[in-house]
Design an enzyme around this catalytic site. Structure first.
Site, short mmCIF file in Angstrom:
data_model
loop_
_atom_site.label_atom_id
_atom_site.label_comp_id
_atom_site.label_asym_id
_atom_site.label_seq_id
_atom_site.Cartn_x
_atom_site.Cartn_y
_atom_site.Cartn_z
N ASP A 1 -9.74 7.70 7.17
CA ASP A 1 -8.30 7.42 7.07
C ASP A 1 -7.46 8.40 7.17
O ASP A 1 -7.41 9.39 6.77
CB ASP A 1 -8.38 6.90 5.45
CG ASP A 1 -6.69 6.16 5.14
OD1 ASP A 1 -5.68 6.82 6.10
OD2 ASP A 1 -6.49 5.66 4.20
N ILE B 1 5.36 3.35 2.70
CA ILE B 1 4.91 2.38 2.13
C ILE B 1 4.55 1.11 2.99
O ILE B 1 5.49 0.68 3.94
CB ILE B 1 5.80 1.69 1.15
CG1 ILE B 1 6.50 2.56 0.13
CG2 ILE B 1 5.52 0.48 0.48
CD1 ILE B 1 7.66 2.48 -0.46
N ASP C 1 -6.36 4.44 -2.71
CA ASP C 1 -6.27 3.88 -1.31
C ASP C 1 -7.82 4.11 -0.55
O ASP C 1 -8.35 3.28 0.22
CB ASP C 1 -5.39 4.66 -0.40
CG ASP C 1 -5.24 6.10 -0.39
OD1 ASP C 1 -6.10 6.61 -1.32
OD2 ASP C 1 -4.44 6.55 0.51
N ASP D 1 1.00 -1.18 -0.12
CA ASP D 1 -0.06 -0.13 0.05
C ASP D 1 0.70 1.26 0.09
O ASP D 1 1.53 1.59 0.94
CB ASP D 1 -0.94 -0.09 1.46
CG ASP D 1 -1.74 1.00 1.38
OD1 ASP D 1 -1.57 2.07 0.50
OD2 ASP D 1 -2.36 1.34 2.54
N1 LIG Z 1 5.42 2.69 12.20
C1 LIG Z 1 5.22 4.02 11.71
N2 LIG Z 1 5.98 4.24 10.55
C2 LIG Z 1 5.58 5.55 9.82
N3 LIG Z 1 4.41 6.13 10.32
C3 LIG Z 1 3.69 5.97 11.33
C4 LIG Z 1 4.11 4.64 12.11
N4 LIG Z 1 2.98 4.64 13.13
C5 LIG Z 1 2.31 5.64 12.96
N5 LIG Z 1 2.71 6.55 12.16
C6 LIG Z 1 2.05 7.79 11.59
O1 LIG Z 1 1.52 7.44 10.31
C7 LIG Z 1 1.22 8.71 9.69
C8 LIG Z 1 1.13 8.17 8.31
O2 LIG Z 1 0.10 7.40 8.09
P1 LIG Z 1 0.02 6.49 6.37
O3 LIG Z 1 -1.27 5.90 6.78
O4 LIG Z 1 1.21 5.58 6.47
O5 LIG Z 1 0.29 7.58 5.49
P2 LIG Z 1 0.10 7.61 4.07
O6 LIG Z 1 -0.42 6.48 3.36
O7 LIG Z 1 -0.17 9.01 3.78
O8 LIG Z 1 1.52 7.42 3.53
C9 LIG Z 1 2.25 9.47 10.13
O9 LIG Z 1 2.01 10.91 10.03
C10 LIG Z 1 2.83 8.90 11.40
O10 LIG Z 1 2.61 9.71 12.43
C1 LIG Z 2 -6.42 11.94 -0.62
C2 LIG Z 2 -5.21 11.31 -0.63
C3 LIG Z 2 -3.99 12.34 -0.65
C4 LIG Z 2 -4.94 10.48 0.70
O1 LIG Z 2 -3.76 9.75 0.52
P1 LIG Z 2 -2.67 9.38 1.82
O2 LIG Z 2 -3.05 10.25 2.81
O3 LIG Z 2 -3.24 8.06 2.07
O4 LIG Z 2 -1.15 9.06 1.42
C5 LIG Z 2 -5.25 10.20 -1.74
O5 LIG Z 2 -6.27 9.39 -1.47
C6 LIG Z 2 -5.36 10.99 -3.29
O6 LIG Z 2 -4.39 11.14 -3.59
N1 LIG Z 2 -6.59 11.04 -3.51
C7 LIG Z 2 -6.97 11.71 -5.09
C8 LIG Z 2 -7.85 12.70 -4.94
C9 LIG Z 2 -9.22 12.15 -4.49
O7 LIG Z 2 -9.22 11.05 -3.77
O8 LIG Z 2 -10.06 12.89 -4.75
K LIG Z 3 -5.21 9.05 3.99
#
Ligand SMILES: Nc1ncnc2c1ncn2[C@@H]1O[C@H](COP(=O)(O)OP(=O)(O)O)[C@@H](O)[C@H]1O
Ligand SMILES: CC(C)(COP(=O)(O)O)[C@@H](O)C(=O)NCCC(=O)O
Ligand SMILES: [K+]
Length: 248
Positions: A121, A12, A101, A6
């Protein structure tokens, strides 16, 4: 063994699941491509396949996937946008514009709830999505996540400066801040709580009490206390991914 990815905007999330049966054999969160290849290699010697969802550009995603495909001699299947999947109808005017996502998380949530649900989320962005009992996605909301809020304040001011230790201490309470760290950290927390409460109020307007709340994303824990009935589901996107990319 199957590798699932993901690829969010900041991190990641990965896990390895058996071909048959349930539960992950291993998994984790990494910040960069190189780290991903290293950690997966250190945990498993062979993989049968990989499936992934990414909100990154195709170019960035390919860069991440190509070394894995060659290291393990396997192919990756990508979740793609859809107007309908597993009884859920995408509510966007242009379904391919809905973040993948978000789409997989809400498909995964509806699959589990089998009824109306609100999916929150909390990652780089914070998103809310509404799915009715009939599987119709009503749409959702996007706002900046906590790290983005904090960084914007820091980037656009000159005197908002404090270290990680102060940030952590600040969150031991939520009363009016008496230092910069407290004022910012608690202010951002309250914004997040306000967002969540507004979503819950909207869901109650639509469905009364007959809906499930799902919390996912790395910062889900920040609001879990606010919604004691919520299902904290860190693997929600993977649940949807399995539906979007079934193994042949
Ligand atoms: N093990 C971890 N590694 C990285 N980020 C984490 C972890 N646990 C909690 N977090 C929190 O999760 C957030 C990122 O969430 P995530 O859902 O992975 O984001 P994205 O999908 O946008 O990359 C960060 O802001 C951080 O505060
Ligand atoms: C809203 C998001 C930025 C969330 O991303 P994330 O925080 O999970 O990294 C992603 O789902 C995205 O790029 N969406 C496209 C725009 C939309 O959903 O309308
Ligand atoms: K999100």
């Amino acid at each position: 063994m199957i590798l699932e990815l993901d690829c969010g905007n900041s991190f990641i999330k990965w896990r390895v699941i058996p071909r048959e049966g349930v539960g992950a054999l291993c998994g984790g969160v990494v910040g960069a491509d190189v780290e991903l290849l290293q950690v997966v290699r250190s945990k498993v010697s062979s993989l049968d396949a990989c499936r992934l969802v990414s909100v990154r550009t195709d170019e960035e995603t390919l860069q991440l996937v190509a070394p894995l495909e060659s290291a393990f001699a396997m192919a990756c299947s990508w979740a793609r946008p859809a107007a309908e999947l597993a009884g859920v109808r995408n509510g966007y005017e242009q379904p391919d514009r809905l973040g993948l996502d978000r789409w997989l998380a809400l498909v995964g949530a509806y699959h589990q709830a089998k009824g109306a649900c609100l999916v929150l989320d909390l990652g780089t962005a914070v998103t809310a999505d509404f799915v009715g009992g009939d599987g119709q996605h009503l749409g959702g909301f996007i706002c900046p996540g906590v790290p983005l809020m904090r960084n914007q304040l820091r980037t656009h001011t000159r005197r908002i400066r404090y270290d990680d230790a102060a940030a952590e201490r600040a969150l031991h309470g939520l009363g009016p801040g008496r230092s910069t760290a407290e004022a910012v950290e608690r202010g951002c927390s309250l914004m997040l709580q306000g967002f969540v409460q507004t979503q819950l109020a909207l869901a109650r307007e639509y469905w009364g009490g007959a809906f499930r709340v799902f919390l996912t994303g790395g910062d889900a824990g920040l609001v879990a206390d606010l919604v004691p009935d919520a299902k904290v589901a860190p693997d929600l996107v993977f649940t949807g991914l399995a539906i979007a990319c079934p193994l042949d």
